[in-house]
Scaffold this motif. Structure first.
Motif, PDB file in Angstrom:
ATOM      1  N   GLU A  29       0.839  -1.198   0.000  1.00 27.39           N
ATOM      2  CA  GLU A  29       0.000   0.000   0.000  1.00 27.39           C
ATOM      3  C   GLU A  29       0.878   1.253   0.000  1.00 27.39           C
ATOM      4  O   GLU A  29       1.971   1.260   0.581  1.00 27.39           O
ATOM      5  CB  GLU A  29      -0.927   0.010   1.212  1.00 27.39           C
ATOM      6  CG  GLU A  29      -1.990  -1.069   1.194  1.00 27.39           C
ATOM      7  CD  GLU A  29      -2.937  -0.914   0.022  1.00 27.39           C
ATOM      8  OE1 GLU A  29      -3.300   0.241  -0.309  1.00 27.39           O
ATOM      9  OE2 GLU A  29      -3.299  -1.948  -0.587  1.00 27.39           O
ATOM     10  N   PRO A  30       0.417   2.346  -0.651  1.00 28.67           N
ATOM     11  CA  PRO A  30       1.216   3.581  -0.705  1.00 28.67           C
ATOM     12  C   PRO A  30       1.540   4.113   0.689  1.00 28.67           C
ATOM     13  O   PRO A  30       0.690   4.184   1.570  1.00 28.67           O
ATOM     14  CB  PRO A  30       0.306   4.558  -1.470  1.00 28.67           C
ATOM     15  CG  PRO A  30      -0.594   3.682  -2.275  1.00 28.67           C
ATOM     16  CD  PRO A  30      -0.817   2.450  -1.450  1.00 28.67           C
ATOM     17  N   GLY A  31       2.800   4.458   0.900  1.00 27.78           N
ATOM     18  CA  GLY A  31       3.228   5.063   2.149  1.00 27.78           C
ATOM     19  C   GLY A  31       3.389   4.114   3.302  1.00 27.78           C
ATOM     20  O   GLY A  31       3.661   4.547   4.424  1.00 27.78           O
ATOM     21  N   SER A  61       5.143   1.481   5.724  1.00 27.89           N
ATOM     22  CA  SER A  61       6.487   1.065   6.136  1.00 27.89           C
ATOM     23  C   SER A  61       6.440   0.662   7.591  1.00 27.89           C
ATOM     24  O   SER A  61       5.758   1.290   8.410  1.00 27.89           O
ATOM     25  CB  SER A  61       7.502   2.200   5.955  1.00 27.89           C
ATOM     26  OG  SER A  61       8.773   1.811   6.447  1.00 27.89           O
ATOM     27  N   VAL A  74       8.197   4.816   1.035  1.00 23.38           N
ATOM     28  CA  VAL A  74       8.039   4.768  -0.417  1.00 23.38           C
ATOM     29  C   VAL A  74       8.729   3.512  -0.918  1.00 23.38           C
ATOM     30  O   VAL A  74       9.660   3.003  -0.306  1.00 23.38           O
ATOM     31  CB  VAL A  74       8.649   6.012  -1.104  1.00 23.38           C
ATOM     32  CG1 VAL A  74       7.902   7.250  -0.713  1.00 23.38           C
ATOM     33  CG2 VAL A  74      10.131   6.157  -0.758  1.00 23.38           C
ATOM     34  N   ASP A 112       4.893   0.170  -2.956  1.00 28.79           N
ATOM     35  CA  ASP A 112       3.740   0.482  -3.799  1.00 28.79           C
ATOM     36  C   ASP A 112       4.186   0.760  -5.231  1.00 28.79           C
ATOM     37  O   ASP A 112       3.494   0.398  -6.198  1.00 28.79           O
ATOM     38  CB  ASP A 112       2.961   1.669  -3.244  1.00 28.79           C
ATOM     39  CG  ASP A 112       3.808   2.934  -3.175  1.00 28.79           C
ATOM     40  OD1 ASP A 112       4.978   2.840  -2.754  1.00 28.79           O
ATOM     41  OD2 ASP A 112       3.299   4.006  -3.541  1.00 28.79           O
ATOM     42  N   VAL A 113       5.361   1.389  -5.369  1.00 32.23           N
ATOM     43  CA  VAL A 113       5.898   1.634  -6.714  1.00 32.23           C
ATOM     44  C   VAL A 113       6.280   0.315  -7.371  1.00 32.23           C
ATOM     45  O   VAL A 113       6.095   0.123  -8.582  1.00 32.23           O
ATOM     46  CB  VAL A 113       7.111   2.584  -6.631  1.00 32.23           C
ATOM     47  CG1 VAL A 113       7.721   2.793  -8.017  1.00 32.23           C
ATOM     48  CG2 VAL A 113       6.702   3.908  -6.024  1.00 32.23           C
ATOM     49  N   ARG A 140       4.820  -2.623  -6.920  1.00 34.28           N
ATOM     50  CA  ARG A 140       3.602  -3.254  -7.413  1.00 34.28           C
ATOM     51  C   ARG A 140       3.062  -2.533  -8.647  1.00 34.28           C
ATOM     52  O   ARG A 140       2.643  -3.183  -9.619  1.00 34.28           O
ATOM     53  CB  ARG A 140       2.529  -3.280  -6.323  1.00 34.28           C
ATOM     54  CG  ARG A 140       1.245  -3.972  -6.764  1.00 34.28           C
ATOM     55  CD  ARG A 140       0.258  -4.138  -5.647  1.00 34.28           C
ATOM     56  NE  ARG A 140      -0.231  -2.848  -5.156  1.00 34.28           N
ATOM     57  CZ  ARG A 140      -1.142  -2.726  -4.190  1.00 34.28           C
ATOM     58  NH1 ARG A 140      -1.625  -3.800  -3.590  1.00 34.28           N
ATOM     59  NH2 ARG A 140      -1.533  -1.527  -3.793  1.00 34.28           N
ATOM     60  N   ARG A 141       3.092  -1.217  -8.634  1.00 35.48           N
ATOM     61  CA  ARG A 141       2.576  -0.463  -9.780  1.00 35.48           C
ATOM     62  C   ARG A 141       3.392  -0.751 -11.036  1.00 35.48           C
ATOM     63  O   ARG A 141       2.830  -0.924 -12.133  1.00 35.48           O
ATOM     64  CB  ARG A 141       2.586   1.035  -9.458  1.00 35.48           C
ATOM     65  CG  ARG A 141       1.913   1.884 -10.515  1.00 35.48           C
ATOM     66  CD  ARG A 141       1.580   3.273 -10.003  1.00 35.48           C
ATOM     67  NE  ARG A 141       2.768   4.015  -9.588  1.00 35.48           N
ATOM     68  CZ  ARG A 141       3.034   4.345  -8.344  1.00 35.48           C
ATOM     69  NH1 ARG A 141       2.216   3.980  -7.367  1.00 35.48           N
ATOM     70  NH2 ARG A 141       4.128   5.033  -8.055  1.00 35.48           N
TER      71      ARG A 141
END
Length: 696
Positions: free
Chosen positions: A504-506, A508, A521, A524-525, A527-528
């Motif tokens: 999920e974004p953000g 940690s 950060v 999520d990047v 996975r995208r």
């Protein structure tokens, strides 16, 4: 002499090839150093390492890249002592050589800059490394001397020098071309009286084109001193016996071994006997230098002479190949349309002609797509250095294991997956694997284990990153998700869903910010980026035993073999490699739930199935008898209920429109010969829908 001082056309044509070859050699140096850490006395690896450095230095000398030549010469001197057994490759020395290799890479990258990459800080760093190299090479044993060079008596600058150059048999195999050396020497003055001793050249029947037999004598009228002339031969000093006679009123023969009756031989006849090694005197071309650069690749075979066919490989610009792939996709669509029209005419000759064209298009497609397939092991190998340096920075002892490196994948996919893999590897080193003391206290070996593996699965590729570290603490993940509002406080999702929260974004769980993690950060990047490649990423973990991250990707982003089916008026395509079999079923016997899930019996076992009509709420009434396409994905089988089987179909993959991107189980689209759009299934996503219908 800098590259811009040379012939501009020569530089423009040959310098890009040098840069590409040099970078390959530099990458090979890094990999060989990392391999030698496990086998520091392996003579074959040491020889290969020396040849790589020697090749970089020699090729750089061809283009007058003095900074590369000078710095690499110090590295080469130390490597020479290593392969002669005068020094042992220790971890400290390996680290020094890796840092030197980074500097060589920086110097090569700077070759195209107008100022030659003038960097005072970089120069200071290189000088410090040179001092460390000299200190590391110091010892009771004398450093190996270079090939004998007759000392030239002191003489005033200017005049006609008499030069003898006898090249060794290994000159060509070491990536050197005497022609380029003569071209360089000609830049110092006027070359004349070129003679060659042909006594050592074997007969044509016994001639080995990989061996050099050149023994040259020539006059050089130049104002340059002896040091400049010797510098022209510095990068072939190990493969050349050089003799210099300074200007004198009465020149005497300078090559003691030349017989008195040796006749003067022009370079042109020699060219026909030794292939592309020599050309007309003074008429050197970029093609000749290109041939010399291509010979460097042969040194990767641990000294085994390669076949003399320089045309086995050809470099093609990636954008040109992409353009061919795009045109091929349009050809596949047009061919399918022509075949459909031929069937409508019911003319047998026309149908047979179009069928033959279709077979040829398929063969062209298969051959063209193979041009872009590369082993993923080349990408995996880059992480040896990452694991080594990151583990040292974190104070951890980690062994990297690579499995399935020969698994092939589309080059465009390989390039785009490198960054996500880098983040996952670094994340595993930072969060997953424990320090040695913690591992020992937990009853584990002090050295952690990180495995990168790849294999083909259901028409795609499975990349797995696995460690034997501490695993993921689900309670901490869930608590952090509650704190950040990702999950409503008090709600506890299933275990697998909790693990997926790390993407999920953000998100940690790091307690403090470091150079590697803790900024919220990254995952999520990851996975995208993977989903942008029509792939999926899942995580499994056992606390105290380690974690496994699975990445599933399509083999190619261009064209695949598909299996076309129909549900009502809608067409779908399965990757053909994922299809196991097809069974028939009465539609009345199926009782799908609200999410389209049902079960059928298949040879005494229960097979979960997905009814596409119910899943996607498609219009139309199902026929009395339907087909169940059995799909294999993620190690389990499931069925998909369809109305019609439309057969094998060459599928040109097109991106999904924004309208369909949120549709689960769909990874792309394709245009049929009739102009209709068919949706391409993602077998892995459908498998999850079949097994876990409650997840949204």
């Amino acid at each position: 002499m800098k590259p811009m001082d040379m012939d501009l056309q020569f530089v423009a044509e040959a310098l890009p090839a040098f840069l590409s070859e040099a970078r390959e050699q530099i990458t090979a140096i890094e990999q060989l150093l990392l391999q030698l850490e496990d086998a520091p006395e392996d003579r074959e690896l040491l020889d290969a390492l020396f040849r790589c450095a020697h090749t970089v230095k020699g090729s750089a000398g061809i283009f007058g890249l003095d900074a590369v030549v000078d710095f690499t010469h110090h590295v080469e001197s130390l490597l020479d002592r290593l392969r002669d057994g005068q020094l042992l490759l220790t971890p400290v020395l390996s680290t020094l050589l890796l840092r030197c290799n980074d500097q060589i890479r920086a110097l090569v990258d700077a070759a195209t800059q107008a100022d030659g990459g003038n960097d005072p800080d970089g120069e200071a760093a290189r000088q410090a490394l040179v001092q460390q190299l000299q200190a590391a090479g110091a010892g009771p044993a004398a450093a190996p001397a270079p090939a004998p060079v007759a000392a030239a008596p002191a003489a005033p600058s200017g005049g006609c020098w008499q030069i003898g150059a006898s090249f060794g048999a290994e000159t060509f195999r070491n990536g050197m071309d005497p022609l380029t050396i003569l071209r360089y020497v000609a830049g110092l003055g006027a070359v004349s009286q070129v003679q060659c001793d042909t006594a050592a050249v074997p007969t044509l029947e016994a001639l080995d084109p990989e061996c050099c037999h050149l023994d040259l004598r020539f006059a050089l009228d130049t104002p340059a001193p002896a040091s400049d002339i010797e510098a022209a031969f510095s990068f072939v000093r190990d493969d050349c016996q050089l003799q210099l006679q300074p200007p004198a009123p009465a020149p005497t023969p300078v090559h003691d071994s030349a017989p008195p009756e040796a006749a003067a031989v022009d370079i042109a006849p020699l060219a026909s006997r030794l292939g592309e090694l020599l050309v007309q005197d003074g008429a050197a071309t970029a093609d000749a230098v290109q041939a010399a650069l291509q010979k460097q690749a042969r040194q990767r075979g641990a000294g085994t002479p390669a076949p003399a066919d320089d045309n086995r490989f050809i470099r093609v610009q990636a954008d040109r190949l992409d353009a061919v792939i795009n045109l091929l996709g349009e050809l596949v669509i047009a061919g399918a349309g022509a075949q459909l029209l031929a069937r409508q005419t019911k003319q047998r000759n026309l149908i047979e002609a179009n069928t033959q064209i279709g077979r040829l298009i398929e063969e062209i497609r298969n051959g063209t797509l193979k041009l872009r397939m590369v082993p993923i092991g080349e990408t995996f190998s880059r992480f040896r250095r990452v694991v080594r340096d990151t583990a040292a920075e974190l104070g951890k002892d980690v062994a990297l294991e690579i499995v399935g490196g020969d698994t092939e994948l589309d080059k465009s996919v390989v390039e785009r997956i490198a960054d996500p893999l880098m983040h996952l590897v670094r994340n595993g080193l930072d969060h997953g694997l424990e320090p040695p003391a913690e591992r020992t206290a937990a009853g584990k070996p002090a050295q952690g284990r990180l495995v990168l593996s790849a294999c083909h699965e259901a028409g795609g590729i499975l990349i797995r990153i696995q460690d034997d570290g501490r695993g993921i603490h689900r309670e901490r993940v869930l608590a952090r998700a509650w704190d950040r509002g990702i999950v409503e406080r008090g709600v506890t999702p299933p275990d697998d869903a909790i693990l997926q929260l790390i993407f999920e974004p953000g998100f940690s769980t790091a307690e403090k910010v470091t150079n590697l993690s803790g900024r919220g950060v990254g995952m999520d990047v990851v996975r995208r980026n993977i989903e942008a490649l029509r792939g999926t990423v899942t995580v499994r973990s056992t606390e105290g035993a380690g974690s496994t991250i699975d990445i599933r990707l399509p083999l190619t982003l261009a064209i695949i073999d598909g299996f076309l089916i129909g549900v009502g008026s809608t067409k779908f395509i399965f990757p053909l490699d994922a299809v196991v079999e097809v069974i028939e079923q009465r539609s009345a016997a199926l009782q799908p739930d609200s999410r389209g899930r049902a079960c059928v019996e298949l040879r005494g076992r229960v097979l979960p199935v997905v009814d596409l009509r119910s899943l996607y709420q498609l219009d139309g009434t199902p026929p009395p008898r339907v087909s169940v396409v059995v799909i294999q994905s993620q190690g389990r089988a499931f069925g998909v209920v369809v109305d019609a089987l439309l057969g094998q179909h060459q599928t040109v993959i097109k991106p999904l429109s924004p309208m369909f991107r949120s549709l689960r189980g769909i990874s792309g689209s394709s245009i049929l010969g009739s102009g209709e759009v068919a949706l391409i299934f993602d077998a892995a996503s459908l498998s999850q829908l079949a097994a876990q219908p409650a997840l949204t």
